[in-house]
Design a protein around this motif. Structure first.
Motif, PDB file in Angstrom:
ATOM      1  N   GLU A   1     -15.041  -8.416  10.337  1.00  0.00           N
ATOM      2  CA  GLU A   1     -14.630  -9.797  10.588  1.00  0.00           C
ATOM      3  C   GLU A   1     -14.548 -10.590   9.280  1.00  0.00           C
ATOM      4  O   GLU A   1     -13.769 -11.547   9.168  1.00  0.00           O
ATOM      5  CB  GLU A   1     -15.584 -10.488  11.574  1.00  0.00           C
ATOM      6  CG  GLU A   1     -16.995 -10.717  11.093  1.00  0.00           C
ATOM      7  CD  GLU A   1     -17.949  -9.575  11.377  1.00  0.00           C
ATOM      8  OE1 GLU A   1     -19.181  -9.799  11.295  1.00  0.00           O
ATOM      9  OE2 GLU A   1     -17.474  -8.467  11.702  1.00  0.00           O
ATOM     10  N   GLY A   2     -15.331 -10.189   8.281  1.00  0.00           N
ATOM     11  CA  GLY A   2     -15.249 -10.854   6.987  1.00  0.00           C
ATOM     12  C   GLY A   2     -13.875 -10.702   6.368  1.00  0.00           C
ATOM     13  O   GLY A   2     -13.338 -11.637   5.765  1.00  0.00           O
ATOM     14  N   GLU A   3     -13.277  -9.517   6.518  1.00  0.00           N
ATOM     15  CA  GLU A   3     -11.926  -9.271   6.027  1.00  0.00           C
ATOM     16  C   GLU A   3     -10.892 -10.018   6.859  1.00  0.00           C
ATOM     17  O   GLU A   3      -9.966 -10.634   6.329  1.00  0.00           O
ATOM     18  CB  GLU A   3     -11.639  -7.770   6.031  1.00  0.00           C
ATOM     19  CG  GLU A   3     -10.204  -7.389   5.735  1.00  0.00           C
ATOM     20  CD  GLU A   3      -9.757  -7.750   4.328  1.00  0.00           C
ATOM     21  OE1 GLU A   3      -8.542  -7.974   4.142  1.00  0.00           O
ATOM     22  OE2 GLU A   3     -10.601  -7.792   3.420  1.00  0.00           O
ATOM     23  N   VAL A   4     -11.051  -9.986   8.167  1.00  0.00           N
ATOM     24  CA  VAL A   4     -10.074 -10.616   9.059  1.00  0.00           C
ATOM     25  C   VAL A   4      -9.950 -12.109   8.788  1.00  0.00           C
ATOM     26  O   VAL A   4      -8.846 -12.672   8.810  1.00  0.00           O
ATOM     27  CB  VAL A   4     -10.461 -10.354  10.531  1.00  0.00           C
ATOM     28  CG1 VAL A   4      -9.594 -11.181  11.479  1.00  0.00           C
ATOM     29  CG2 VAL A   4     -10.339  -8.870  10.856  1.00  0.00           C
ATOM     30  N   PHE A   5     -11.067 -12.764   8.502  1.00  0.00           N
ATOM     31  CA  PHE A   5     -11.061 -14.223   8.321  1.00  0.00           C
ATOM     32  C   PHE A   5     -11.222 -14.643   6.862  1.00  0.00           C
ATOM     33  O   PHE A   5     -11.407 -15.821   6.576  1.00  0.00           O
ATOM     34  CB  PHE A   5     -12.176 -14.847   9.163  1.00  0.00           C
ATOM     35  CG  PHE A   5     -11.946 -14.725  10.637  1.00  0.00           C
ATOM     36  CD1 PHE A   5     -11.100 -15.594  11.307  1.00  0.00           C
ATOM     37  CD2 PHE A   5     -12.566 -13.718  11.372  1.00  0.00           C
ATOM     38  CE1 PHE A   5     -10.871 -15.481  12.661  1.00  0.00           C
ATOM     39  CE2 PHE A   5     -12.348 -13.592  12.742  1.00  0.00           C
ATOM     40  CZ  PHE A   5     -11.501 -14.480  13.385  1.00  0.00           C
ATOM     41  N   SER A   6     -11.088 -13.702   5.932  1.00  0.00           N
ATOM     42  CA  SER A   6     -11.359 -13.995   4.522  1.00  0.00           C
ATOM     43  C   SER A   6     -10.377 -14.986   3.906  1.00  0.00           C
ATOM     44  O   SER A   6     -10.723 -15.711   2.972  1.00  0.00           O
ATOM     45  CB  SER A   6     -11.359 -12.694   3.705  1.00  0.00           C
ATOM     46  OG  SER A   6     -10.094 -12.057   3.796  1.00  0.00           O
ATOM     47  N   ALA A   7      -9.157 -15.017   4.410  1.00  0.00           N
ATOM     48  CA  ALA A   7      -8.140 -15.906   3.844  1.00  0.00           C
ATOM     49  C   ALA A   7      -8.038 -17.225   4.593  1.00  0.00           C
ATOM     50  O   ALA A   7      -7.053 -17.955   4.454  1.00  0.00           O
ATOM     51  CB  ALA A   7      -6.781 -15.204   3.822  1.00  0.00           C
TER      52      ALA A   7
ATOM     53  N   GLY B   1     -24.307 -10.862   9.663  1.00  0.00           N
ATOM     54  CA  GLY B   1     -24.796 -11.346   8.393  1.00  0.00           C
ATOM     55  C   GLY B   1     -24.318 -12.745   8.065  1.00  0.00           C
ATOM     56  O   GLY B   1     -23.280 -13.209   8.542  1.00  0.00           O
ATOM     57  N   SER B   2     -25.084 -13.428   7.231  1.00  0.00           N
ATOM     58  CA  SER B   2     -24.813 -14.832   6.924  1.00  0.00           C
ATOM     59  C   SER B   2     -23.506 -15.032   6.178  1.00  0.00           C
ATOM     60  O   SER B   2     -22.823 -16.048   6.370  1.00  0.00           O
ATOM     61  CB  SER B   2     -25.978 -15.414   6.114  1.00  0.00           C
ATOM     62  OG  SER B   2     -26.183 -14.674   4.922  1.00  0.00           O
ATOM     63  N   ALA B   3     -23.119 -14.075   5.327  1.00  0.00           N
ATOM     64  CA  ALA B   3     -21.873 -14.229   4.579  1.00  0.00           C
ATOM     65  C   ALA B   3     -20.673 -14.212   5.514  1.00  0.00           C
ATOM     66  O   ALA B   3     -19.759 -15.050   5.401  1.00  0.00           O
ATOM     67  CB  ALA B   3     -21.753 -13.122   3.528  1.00  0.00           C
ATOM     68  N   HIS B   4     -20.655 -13.276   6.458  1.00  0.00           N
ATOM     69  CA  HIS B   4     -19.547 -13.210   7.406  1.00  0.00           C
ATOM     70  C   HIS B   4     -19.573 -14.410   8.351  1.00  0.00           C
ATOM     71  O   HIS B   4     -18.521 -14.910   8.765  1.00  0.00           O
ATOM     72  CB  HIS B   4     -19.615 -11.911   8.207  1.00  0.00           C
ATOM     73  CG  HIS B   4     -19.415 -10.682   7.370  1.00  0.00           C
ATOM     74  ND1 HIS B   4     -18.540 -10.626   6.315  1.00  0.00           N
ATOM     75  CD2 HIS B   4     -19.989  -9.444   7.441  1.00  0.00           C
ATOM     76  CE1 HIS B   4     -18.570  -9.431   5.766  1.00  0.00           C
ATOM     77  NE2 HIS B   4     -19.452  -8.694   6.432  1.00  0.00           N
ATOM     78  N   GLU B   5     -20.758 -14.867   8.681  1.00  0.00           N
ATOM     79  CA  GLU B   5     -20.872 -16.054   9.533  1.00  0.00           C
ATOM     80  C   GLU B   5     -20.251 -17.264   8.844  1.00  0.00           C
ATOM     81  O   GLU B   5     -19.497 -18.033   9.456  1.00  0.00           O
ATOM     82  CB  GLU B   5     -22.344 -16.315   9.859  1.00  0.00           C
ATOM     83  CG  GLU B   5     -22.563 -17.472  10.791  1.00  0.00           C
ATOM     84  CD  GLU B   5     -24.021 -17.644  11.185  1.00  0.00           C
ATOM     85  OE1 GLU B   5     -24.316 -18.595  11.929  1.00  0.00           O
ATOM     86  OE2 GLU B   5     -24.857 -16.824  10.753  1.00  0.00           O
ATOM     87  N   ALA B   6     -20.544 -17.434   7.562  1.00  0.00           N
ATOM     88  CA  ALA B   6     -19.984 -18.568   6.823  1.00  0.00           C
ATOM     89  C   ALA B   6     -18.469 -18.452   6.702  1.00  0.00           C
ATOM     90  O   ALA B   6     -17.736 -19.443   6.871  1.00  0.00           O
ATOM     91  CB  ALA B   6     -20.625 -18.633   5.425  1.00  0.00           C
ATOM     92  N   THR B   7     -17.967 -17.242   6.444  1.00  0.00           N
ATOM     93  CA  THR B   7     -16.521 -17.020   6.348  1.00  0.00           C
ATOM     94  C   THR B   7     -15.837 -17.383   7.649  1.00  0.00           C
ATOM     95  O   THR B   7     -14.795 -18.064   7.666  1.00  0.00           O
ATOM     96  CB  THR B   7     -16.234 -15.550   5.993  1.00  0.00           C
ATOM     97  OG1 THR B   7     -16.771 -15.269   4.701  1.00  0.00           O
ATOM     98  CG2 THR B   7     -14.744 -15.258   5.988  1.00  0.00           C
ATOM     99  N   PHE B   8     -16.410 -16.948   8.745  1.00  0.00           N
ATOM    100  CA  PHE B   8     -15.809 -17.215  10.053  1.00  0.00           C
ATOM    101  C   PHE B   8     -15.786 -18.711  10.361  1.00  0.00           C
ATOM    102  O   PHE B   8     -14.756 -19.256  10.788  1.00  0.00           O
ATOM    103  CB  PHE B   8     -16.573 -16.459  11.141  1.00  0.00           C
ATOM    104  CG  PHE B   8     -16.120 -16.795  12.537  1.00  0.00           C
ATOM    105  CD1 PHE B   8     -14.918 -16.322  13.024  1.00  0.00           C
ATOM    106  CD2 PHE B   8     -16.902 -17.597  13.357  1.00  0.00           C
ATOM    107  CE1 PHE B   8     -14.493 -16.636  14.305  1.00  0.00           C
ATOM    108  CE2 PHE B   8     -16.492 -17.915  14.639  1.00  0.00           C
ATOM    109  CZ  PHE B   8     -15.272 -17.437  15.115  1.00  0.00           C
ATOM    110  N   HIS B   9     -16.886 -19.388  10.143  1.00  0.00           N
ATOM    111  CA  HIS B   9     -16.957 -20.808  10.491  1.00  0.00           C
ATOM    112  C   HIS B   9     -16.040 -21.650   9.599  1.00  0.00           C
ATOM    113  O   HIS B   9     -15.473 -22.651  10.068  1.00  0.00           O
ATOM    114  CB  HIS B   9     -18.394 -21.298  10.440  1.00  0.00           C
ATOM    115  CG  HIS B   9     -19.190 -20.891  11.644  1.00  0.00           C
ATOM    116  ND1 HIS B   9     -19.030 -21.479  12.878  1.00  0.00           N
ATOM    117  CD2 HIS B   9     -20.133 -19.915  11.810  1.00  0.00           C
ATOM    118  CE1 HIS B   9     -19.849 -20.912  13.756  1.00  0.00           C
ATOM    119  NE2 HIS B   9     -20.516 -19.962  13.135  1.00  0.00           N
ATOM    120  N   ARG B  10     -15.850 -21.236   8.364  1.00  0.00           N
ATOM    121  CA  ARG B  10     -14.854 -21.926   7.528  1.00  0.00           C
ATOM    122  C   ARG B  10     -13.453 -21.748   8.099  1.00  0.00           C
ATOM    123  O   ARG B  10     -12.646 -22.684   8.109  1.00  0.00           O
ATOM    124  CB  ARG B  10     -14.905 -21.387   6.095  1.00  0.00           C
ATOM    125  CG  ARG B  10     -16.056 -21.922   5.256  1.00  0.00           C
ATOM    126  CD  ARG B  10     -15.822 -21.646   3.773  1.00  0.00           C
ATOM    127  NE  ARG B  10     -15.723 -20.209   3.503  1.00  0.00           N
ATOM    128  CZ  ARG B  10     -16.753 -19.439   3.171  1.00  0.00           C
ATOM    129  NH1 ARG B  10     -17.978 -19.961   3.101  1.00  0.00           N
ATOM    130  NH2 ARG B  10     -16.581 -18.156   2.923  1.00  0.00           N
TER     131      ARG B  10
END
Length: 231
Positions: free
Chosen positions: A175-181, A199-208
């Motif tokens: 999901e980090g890759e899917v929502f990275s942009a 994980g917190s990094a992917h959580e932050a990426t998604f919420h952004r």
């Protein structure tokens, strides 16, 4: 309630039943399958979506062995489900579990990514390393891809539907890759999104990525639940 019984002597699966599943389901002994079944049919992990009215298209990203897909197909008899799973062994069990639903369920044996790219199964242990934690990665220059990734927008386009009624994402960190942009184009065409964030990094990426996308966000069990606000 869920019931478990051993299959026939020549059957390598355990037979599972639940009042929330329209047909019997099957699990591989000694794997994470039974844990997934209990999450979905005993603990009712996706009960948070039971109130969705007349969903037409459900996309199950990270379908594993098909229990979530079977839950949605049983709960919403008029819905069509696209089930995406990269791991070949999980995919074989997925085919068995959704077979009784016929052409209401389309199976796609690949990984979800942000774009079309060649993928391989990642042999690095993720999570507890069991069957419910299989991951993919882009093929290196000296590797031959074993699958061509798909993205959610392509799945929606090929479905012939205008919108995704329910989008379920449990893809073990991809999901980090899917929502990275940021917010992908297809996000505006999703009515309900339920995702397990790793994980917190992917959580932050998604919420952004979903900020300002018109969702009401809540949580249920390990899931982040996003429902589109009425216009």
């Amino acid at each position: 309630k869920a019931r478990i019984s051993v299959g026939a002597a020549d059957e390598p699966y355990i037979r599972l039943q639940s009042k929330h599943a329209a047909h019997p389901l099957w699990a591989r002994p000694g794997t994470s399958d039974l844990d997934v079944f209990c999450q979905i049919f005993r603990d009712r992990e996706y009960e948070c979506l039971d109130g969705v009215v007349n969903p037409s298209l459900v996309i199950d990203c990270g379908a594993n062995v098909g229990y979530a897909s079977a839950y949605f197909l049983s709960r919403f008899p008029s819905a069509r489900v696209i089930s995406v799973e990269p791991d070949p062994d999980n995919f074989a069990a997925l085919k068995i579990n959704v077979r009784p639903f016929g052409d209401r369920c389309q199976l796609v044996n690949t990984g979800i990514w942000s774009s079309t790219t060649g993928l391989v199964m990642d042999e690095t242990a993720w999570g507890d390393g069991r069957e419910w934690a299989r991951t993919v990665r882009p093929a290196k220059p000296d590797e031959i891809p074993v699958m061509q990734a798909t993205d959610i927008g392509a799945l929606l386009t090929s479905s012939g539907h205008e919108r995704i009624s329910i989008l379920k994402i449990d893809i073990e960190g991809a999901e980090g890759e899917v929502f990275s942009a940021g917010a992908p184009d297809w996000l505006a065409r999703v009515d309900n999104l339920v995702i397990e964030l790793h994980g917190s990094a992917h959580e932050a990426t998604f919420h952004r990525a979903i900020a300002g996308a018109g969702f009401e966000v809540s949580s249920s069990y390990e899931l982040t639940v996003c429902r589109r606000r009425p216009s």
